[in-house]
Enzyme design. Structure first.
Site, PDB file in Angstrom:
ATOM      1  N   HIS A 195      36.908  78.081 -33.092  1.00 42.65           N
ATOM      2  CA  HIS A 195      36.484  76.997 -32.143  1.00 42.65           C
ATOM      3  C   HIS A 195      35.592  77.914 -30.821  1.00 42.65           C
ATOM      4  O   HIS A 195      36.211  78.686 -30.682  1.00 42.65           O
ATOM      5  CB  HIS A 195      37.571  75.737 -31.578  1.00 42.65           C
ATOM      6  CG  HIS A 195      36.577  74.832 -30.648  1.00 42.65           C
ATOM      7  ND1 HIS A 195      36.326  74.933 -29.752  1.00 42.65           N
ATOM      8  CD2 HIS A 195      36.121  73.710 -31.929  1.00 42.65           C
ATOM      9  CE1 HIS A 195      35.945  73.518 -29.859  1.00 42.65           C
ATOM     10  NE2 HIS A 195      35.953  72.835 -30.711  1.00 42.65           N
ATOM     11  N   SER A 239      29.908  65.543 -29.893  1.00 40.55           N
ATOM     12  CA  SER A 239      29.048  64.395 -29.622  1.00 40.55           C
ATOM     13  C   SER A 239      29.142  63.477 -30.279  1.00 40.55           C
ATOM     14  O   SER A 239      27.683  62.652 -30.728  1.00 40.55           O
ATOM     15  CB  SER A 239      28.156  64.368 -28.535  1.00 40.55           C
ATOM     16  OG  SER A 239      27.995  65.453 -26.945  1.00 40.55           O
ATOM     17  N   TRP A 252      41.577  66.903 -32.264  1.00 42.86           N
ATOM     18  CA  TRP A 252      42.246  66.112 -30.946  1.00 42.86           C
ATOM     19  C   TRP A 252      41.949  67.488 -29.904  1.00 42.86           C
ATOM     20  O   TRP A 252      42.572  66.337 -28.254  1.00 42.86           O
ATOM     21  CB  TRP A 252      43.561  65.441 -31.113  1.00 42.86           C
ATOM     22  CG  TRP A 252      43.163  64.428 -32.312  1.00 42.86           C
ATOM     23  CD1 TRP A 252      42.827  63.454 -32.877  1.00 42.86           C
ATOM     24  CD2 TRP A 252      44.286  63.840 -32.215  1.00 42.86           C
ATOM     25  NE1 TRP A 252      42.902  62.022 -32.945  1.00 42.86           N
ATOM     26  CE2 TRP A 252      44.452  62.638 -33.211  1.00 42.86           C
ATOM     27  CE3 TRP A 252      45.776  63.655 -32.627  1.00 42.86           C
ATOM     28  CZ2 TRP A 252      45.156  61.328 -34.144  1.00 42.86           C
ATOM     29  CZ3 TRP A 252      46.282  62.523 -32.621  1.00 42.86           C
ATOM     30  CH2 TRP A 252      46.269  61.695 -33.403  1.00 42.86           C
ATOM     31  N   LYS A 253      42.185  68.620 -30.354  1.00 37.85           N
ATOM     32  CA  LYS A 253      42.000  69.566 -29.071  1.00 37.85           C
ATOM     33  C   LYS A 253      43.700  68.925 -27.775  1.00 37.85           C
ATOM     34  O   LYS A 253      44.050  69.503 -28.941  1.00 37.85           O
ATOM     35  CB  LYS A 253      41.353  69.317 -27.436  1.00 37.85           C
ATOM     36  CG  LYS A 253      39.698  69.295 -28.879  1.00 37.85           C
ATOM     37  CD  LYS A 253      38.646  69.476 -27.612  1.00 37.85           C
ATOM     38  CE  LYS A 253      37.367  68.901 -28.431  1.00 37.85           C
ATOM     39  NZ  LYS A 253      36.167  69.411 -28.066  1.00 37.85           N
ATOM     40  N   GLU A 258      28.342  73.672 -34.580  1.00 39.63           N
ATOM     41  CA  GLU A 258      28.761  72.695 -33.490  1.00 39.63           C
ATOM     42  C   GLU A 258      27.583  73.877 -32.114  1.00 39.63           C
ATOM     43  O   GLU A 258      27.935  75.038 -31.486  1.00 39.63           O
ATOM     44  CB  GLU A 258      30.230  73.550 -32.858  1.00 39.63           C
ATOM     45  CG  GLU A 258      30.936  72.614 -33.634  1.00 39.63           C
ATOM     46  CD  GLU A 258      32.048  72.310 -33.252  1.00 39.63           C
ATOM     47  OE1 GLU A 258      32.377  70.740 -32.979  1.00 39.63           O
ATOM     48  OE2 GLU A 258      33.335  72.366 -32.491  1.00 39.63           O
TER      49      GLU A 258
HETATM   50  P1  PGA Z   1      33.035  66.209 -29.196  1.00 40.33           P
HETATM   51  O1  PGA Z   1      34.136  67.832 -29.740  1.00 40.33           O
HETATM   52  O2  PGA Z   1      33.057  65.415 -30.512  1.00 40.33           O
HETATM   53  O3  PGA Z   1      34.302  65.993 -27.908  1.00 40.33           O
HETATM   54  O4  PGA Z   1      31.789  66.818 -28.675  1.00 40.33           O
HETATM   55  C1  PGA Z   1      33.311  68.083 -30.967  1.00 40.33           C
HETATM   56  C2  PGA Z   1      34.533  69.313 -30.889  1.00 40.33           C
HETATM   57  O5  PGA Z   1      34.696  70.114 -30.338  1.00 40.33           O
HETATM   58  O6  PGA Z   1      34.439  70.463 -31.814  1.00 40.33           O
END
Ligand code: PGA
Length: 225
Positions: free
Chosen positions: A96, A188, A10-11, A151
């Site tokens: 991250h 994404s 969720w950041k 990622e």
């Molecule tokens: P996103 O983010 O699905 O919005 O690309 C993925 C992440 O940062 O872990």
């Protein structure tokens, strides 16, 4: 049967009210869960309240943190350590790319954070965009296993996911390089592309940012996984 990880990151989003509404709105059918593990990683401040709701409503969700201190408890203002996290969750995202870019998390700091997570019996989810980011961690974990999320930087938050074939190629290389219980793809991910990634032999789950913020969209990802 291999369990697939569907993990929400969720950041820096959501208040306590918004998190509790999300939990109420998330509808998952039991039969969808036989082969899936659902983990939600919210901001630190939301962990305790979400844990209470998940336990009282018996929701099939586990919690993870988005970061961990590289120190034990002590005079480290603003830090949240492994002992504090282990009361609230079972997983923790480490390294991250947003932390590497904006908060100075170097490979060495990431390595210390992974060690602290393992000492606290938390399962680390190590995020990497290149294989060289595994080098220090590989030495540090010994016989223990971690989860690794591949990622690619260009795919994060851009709406332009990697190709499943390229992600599979990297996932295989990750498994050849480091002891890991699962390799995830992140960047994404949507309900429309999740299956193509999970159909790859070496991809064992997904790490979802933007598309996890809406409970209905996240439920659709679980359904299509
Ligand atoms: P996103 O983010 O699905 O919005 O690309 C993925 C992440 O940062 O872990």
């Amino acid at each position: 049967m291999k369990k697939l990880f569907i993990i929400a990151n969720w950041k820096s989003h959501k208040t306590q009210d918004e998190a509790s509404t999300w939990l109420q709105e998330l509808r998952i059918r039991n039969q969808e869960l036989s082969d899936k593990k659902i983990v939600v990683c919210p901001t630190f401040t939301l962990l305790s309240g979400m844990k209470a709701i998940i336990e009282s409503s018996k929701l099939p969700i586990q919690l993870g943190a988005e970061d961990i201190s590289s120190f034990d408890e002590g005079a480290y203002t603003g830090e949240v350590n492994g002992k504090q996290l282990m009361e609230l969750c079972s997983y923790v995202i480490v390294g991250h790319s947003e932390r590497r870019k904006s908060f100075g998390d170097t490979d060495e700091i990431v390595m210390h954070k992974i060690k602290k997570a393992l000492e606290s019996d938390l399962t680390p989810i190590l995020c990497v965009s290149e294989l060289s980011q595994l080098d220090l961690v590989k030495e540090a974990i010994g016989e223990k296993e971690i989860i690794v999320a591949f990622e690619p930087l260009a795919a994060i938050g851009s709406g332009e996911a990697d190709s499943p074939e390229h992600a599979e190629d990297v996932a295989k290389k990750i498994k050849d390089t480091i002891k890991c219980s699962a390799v995830l793809y992140g960047g994404s991910v949507t309900a429309g592309n999740v299956h193509a990634f999970l159909a790859q032999e070496n991809i064992d789950g997904v790490l979802v940012g933007n598309a996890s913020l809406d409970a209905r969209e996240f439920a659709a990802i679980i359904q299509h996984a």
